[in-house]
Write an enzyme that holds these catalytic residues in place. Structure first.
Site, PDB file in Angstrom:
ATOM      1  N   HIS A 172       0.817  -1.223   0.000  1.00 56.40           N
ATOM      2  CA  HIS A 172       0.000   0.000   0.000  1.00 56.40           C
ATOM      3  C   HIS A 172       0.849   1.271   0.000  1.00 56.40           C
ATOM      4  CE1 HIS A 172       0.570   0.238   4.378  1.00 56.40           C
ATOM      5  NE2 HIS A 172       0.151   1.487   4.292  1.00 56.40           N
ATOM      6  N   LYS A 176       0.595   5.502  -2.020  1.00 57.71           N
ATOM      7  CA  LYS A 176       0.574   6.795  -1.309  1.00 57.71           C
ATOM      8  C   LYS A 176       0.997   7.902  -2.264  1.00 57.71           C
ATOM      9  CE  LYS A 176       1.567   5.185   3.369  1.00 57.71           C
ATOM     10  NZ  LYS A 176       0.834   5.874   4.414  1.00 57.71           N
ATOM     11  N   GLU A 210       6.444   5.063  14.376  1.00 63.69           N
ATOM     12  CA  GLU A 210       5.037   5.008  14.797  1.00 63.69           C
ATOM     13  C   GLU A 210       5.002   5.168  16.302  1.00 63.69           C
ATOM     14  OE1 GLU A 210       2.884   2.308  11.441  1.00 63.69           O
ATOM     15  OE2 GLU A 210       4.102   1.233  12.889  1.00 63.69           O
ATOM     16  N   ASP A 229       7.694  -6.880   8.325  1.00 60.94           N
ATOM     17  CA  ASP A 229       6.455  -6.099   8.274  1.00 60.94           C
ATOM     18  C   ASP A 229       6.594  -4.859   7.380  1.00 60.94           C
ATOM     19  OD1 ASP A 229       3.795  -5.462   8.987  1.00 60.94           O
ATOM     20  OD2 ASP A 229       4.450  -4.161  10.612  1.00 60.94           O
ATOM     21  N   HIS A 234       7.648  -1.979   2.197  1.00 58.31           N
ATOM     22  CA  HIS A 234       7.469  -0.523   2.095  1.00 58.31           C
ATOM     23  C   HIS A 234       8.804   0.237   1.965  1.00 58.31           C
ATOM     24  CE1 HIS A 234       3.569  -1.691   3.339  1.00 58.31           C
ATOM     25  NE2 HIS A 234       3.638  -1.433   4.622  1.00 58.31           N
TER      26      HIS A 234
HETATM   27  C1  BG6 Z   1       1.433  -1.997   7.472  1.00 56.81           C
HETATM   28  C2  BG6 Z   1       2.098  -2.638   8.644  1.00 56.81           C
HETATM   29  O1  BG6 Z   1       1.811  -2.616   6.280  1.00 56.81           O
HETATM   30  O2  BG6 Z   1       1.796  -0.621   7.404  1.00 56.81           O
HETATM   31  C3  BG6 Z   1       1.770  -1.922   9.935  1.00 56.81           C
HETATM   32  O3  BG6 Z   1       1.670  -3.997   8.735  1.00 56.81           O
HETATM   33  C4  BG6 Z   1       2.050  -0.436   9.806  1.00 56.81           C
HETATM   34  O4  BG6 Z   1       2.481  -2.473  11.028  1.00 56.81           O
HETATM   35  C5  BG6 Z   1       1.384   0.111   8.543  1.00 56.81           C
HETATM   36  O5  BG6 Z   1       1.536   0.214  10.956  1.00 56.81           O
HETATM   37  C6  BG6 Z   1       1.741   1.569   8.316  1.00 56.81           C
HETATM   38  O6  BG6 Z   1       1.053   2.063   7.205  1.00 56.81           O
HETATM   39  P1  BG6 Z   1       0.532   3.565   7.178  1.00 56.81           P
HETATM   40  O7  BG6 Z   1      -0.050   3.727   5.816  1.00 56.81           O
HETATM   41  O8  BG6 Z   1      -0.459   3.700   8.262  1.00 56.81           O
HETATM   42  O9  BG6 Z   1       1.759   4.410   7.401  1.00 56.81           O
END
Ligand code: BG6
Length: 472
Positions: A172, A176, A210, A229, A234
């Site tokens: 995902h 963004k 985070e 993860d 990402h």
């Molecule tokens: C997810 C992870 O892929 O991305 C999570 O599994 C993480 O642990 C999240 O919190 C963060 O995504 P975003 O878009 O909220 O920054």
């Protein structure tokens, strides 16, 4: 193997795992958004084994949208009217026979596997046997495997039924806005190219912080840890967009080819250049082992062996329960080769700062003379900032692209395996090399103290700060 899909948009949307967390948090809001923005009007069929009725699924969809977005009465009415539900065991042929029937005349369904990878094989085979895979596309969620071998096996499982051009692997982060802007900013401007290399870039830092913990996902997190993860997917994708060479065209294959070259030039991690941490209290989370060795923080140094980047460290840092929620890239340029002015300190070099989340900005750090008689300056940041409230969410963008067969924001089989190869020493170990257990850190700290040692030769970590000014 099922036939390759045509270029036409999918004419039915099927999602497995319809009663699960991902559907609740992301899929229902994205579906309503696609209906509201683009008038999407195709059958939407949820599949799960929960003993639910379609009415219960509609209620769940309503709750989800109220909680994560705003209910739009017209769009939601259309979503409800198009929503179907199949309840059944994924191992039972009857589930897929019922799906086939529910698909009616649909020729090009898209199947979203919002389920654990361990169920992929059962579901794709079920789809194939029931004739639901012909002309179809399939979307798969991360984590795509747990290491190189399992990712390779998953690819083989999917390829046994779907051709590669029908497979859409979701990361995902690639949906963004700010991550897409990295690609645009780099290759729509000429001024960066002469300096975007080892001659002018001193180091690159990417921080994904985070300020919350595992949020009830302890048992999921025990299976992954920070490297699987968010680093393998990402953050390595962000590195690829920052460091790749320009694709010759916007064509999806040209883009993917350049990314793949970059992934292949990344050196597999050296465990001696990786610091893992675990926040205090993680072991008390439900679903977490009392003696868990899973990391909730990682800091590492990555090497990219190309003429452009040889010798330039790419530092990555990510973790839970850190002081702030923010993802930021900091590209530190080298200092002027000759000290004409003597007021330039160690942390005063020029830089580019890309804020990827939650705000979106691109900033250039410069030195500017202070008004007055003395030739002394100050640091001034030139900021371009965007307000994103009306933009598509990553899931709306990615699901819409997959439905239209647009693959550039999805990860190809070879790239996903190349990214696993980079983290492989940390997830599968290296013979004769001891992997240290994670060091504890207090919530609200920037991980364990050892993380600072990684960047000791540089100017330390650039911690993302709360953004000061209002978006403009
Ligand atoms: C997810 C992870 O892929 O991305 C999570 O599994 C993480 O642990 C999240 O919190 C963060 O995504 P975003 O878009 O909220 O920054």
């Amino acid at each position: 193997m099922a036939n390759a899909p045509s270029n036409l948009p999918s004419d039915a949307f099927v999602f497995f795992g319809a009663t699960g967390d991902l559907a609740y948090k992301k899929i229902f809001p994205a579906l309503q958004a696609m209906i509201r923005r683009d008038g999407m009007d195709i059958p939407i069929i949820g599949v799960a084994h929960a003993g639910w009725s379609v009415e219960q699924l509609r209620e769940r969809a309503r709750d989800s949208i109220v909680k994560h977005d705003t209910l739009d009465p017209d769009a939601f009415a259309k979503l409800s009217a198009n929503l179907g539900y199949i309840d059944g065991d994924y191992a039972d042929a009857a589930t897929f026979a019922a799906l086939k029937q529910a698909l009616g005349g649909a020729q090009r369904p898209i199947h979203y596997l919002a389920i654990p990878p361990s169920l992929f094989a059962t579901v794709v085979q079920g789809l194939d046997k029931a004739g639901c895979a012909t002309g179809a596309r399939v979307i798969v969620e991360k984590p795509f495997g747990r290491d190189l071998a399992s990712a390779h096996a998953l690819n083989a499982t999917l390829h046994s039924v779907f051709p590669e051009e029908a497979i859409f692997r979701i990361d995902h982060y690639l949906g963004k806005e700010a991550v897409q802007n990295l690609l645009y900013f780099r290759f729509a401007n000429t001024f960066l190219e002469p300096i975007w290399n080892r001659h002018y870039v001193d180091s690159v830092q990417i921080t994904m912080a985070e300020n919350f913990g595992v949020q009830g996902r302890g048992s999921f997190y025990e299976e992954v840890g920070t490297i699987r993860d968010v680093v393998q997917n990402h953050l390595l994708q962000v590195v690829a967009l920052l460091a790749m060479d320009a694709p010759t065209t916007r064509d999806v294959d040209a883009l993917r080819a350049e990314k793949l070259r970059l992934f292949r030039a990344m050196r597999p991690l050296d465990p001696r250049e990786v610091v893992r941490g675990q926040f205090d209290g993680y072991r008390d989370e439900p679903g977490v082992a009392r003696d868990s060795k899973v990391e909730t923080f990682v800091a590492l140094r990555l090497h990219i062996d190309t003429w452009r980047w040889a010798g330039v460290p790419f530092y990555i840092r990510a973790g839970k329960n850190l002081p702030i929620t923010a993802t930021e890239v900091f590209v530190d340029l080298k200092r002027p080769p000759v000290g004409v002015f003597d007021d330039i300190g160690a942390r005063d070099s020029n830089y580019f700062r890309f804020r990827l989340s939650p705000e979106v900005s691109i900033c250039a750090g410069t030195r500017v003379k202070k008004v007055g008689e003395d030739m002394v300056g100050e640091r001034v940041e030139l900021v371009a900032r965007r307000q994103l409230s009306r933009e598509k969410s990553p899931y709306e963008r990615l699901l819409g692209d997959a439905i239209h067969g647009e693959a550039s924001l999805f990860t190809r089989d070879d790239s996903v395996e190349a990214a696993w190869r980079v983290v492989e020493p940390m997830v599968s170990g290296v013979p004769g090399v001891h992997i240290e257990p994670p060091s504890p850190y207090a919530s609200g700290q920037w991980g364990p103290a050892a993380a600072a040692k990684l960047v000791a030769a540089r100017e330390g970590w650039h911690d993302p700060l709360a953004e000061q000014s209002a978006p403009c």
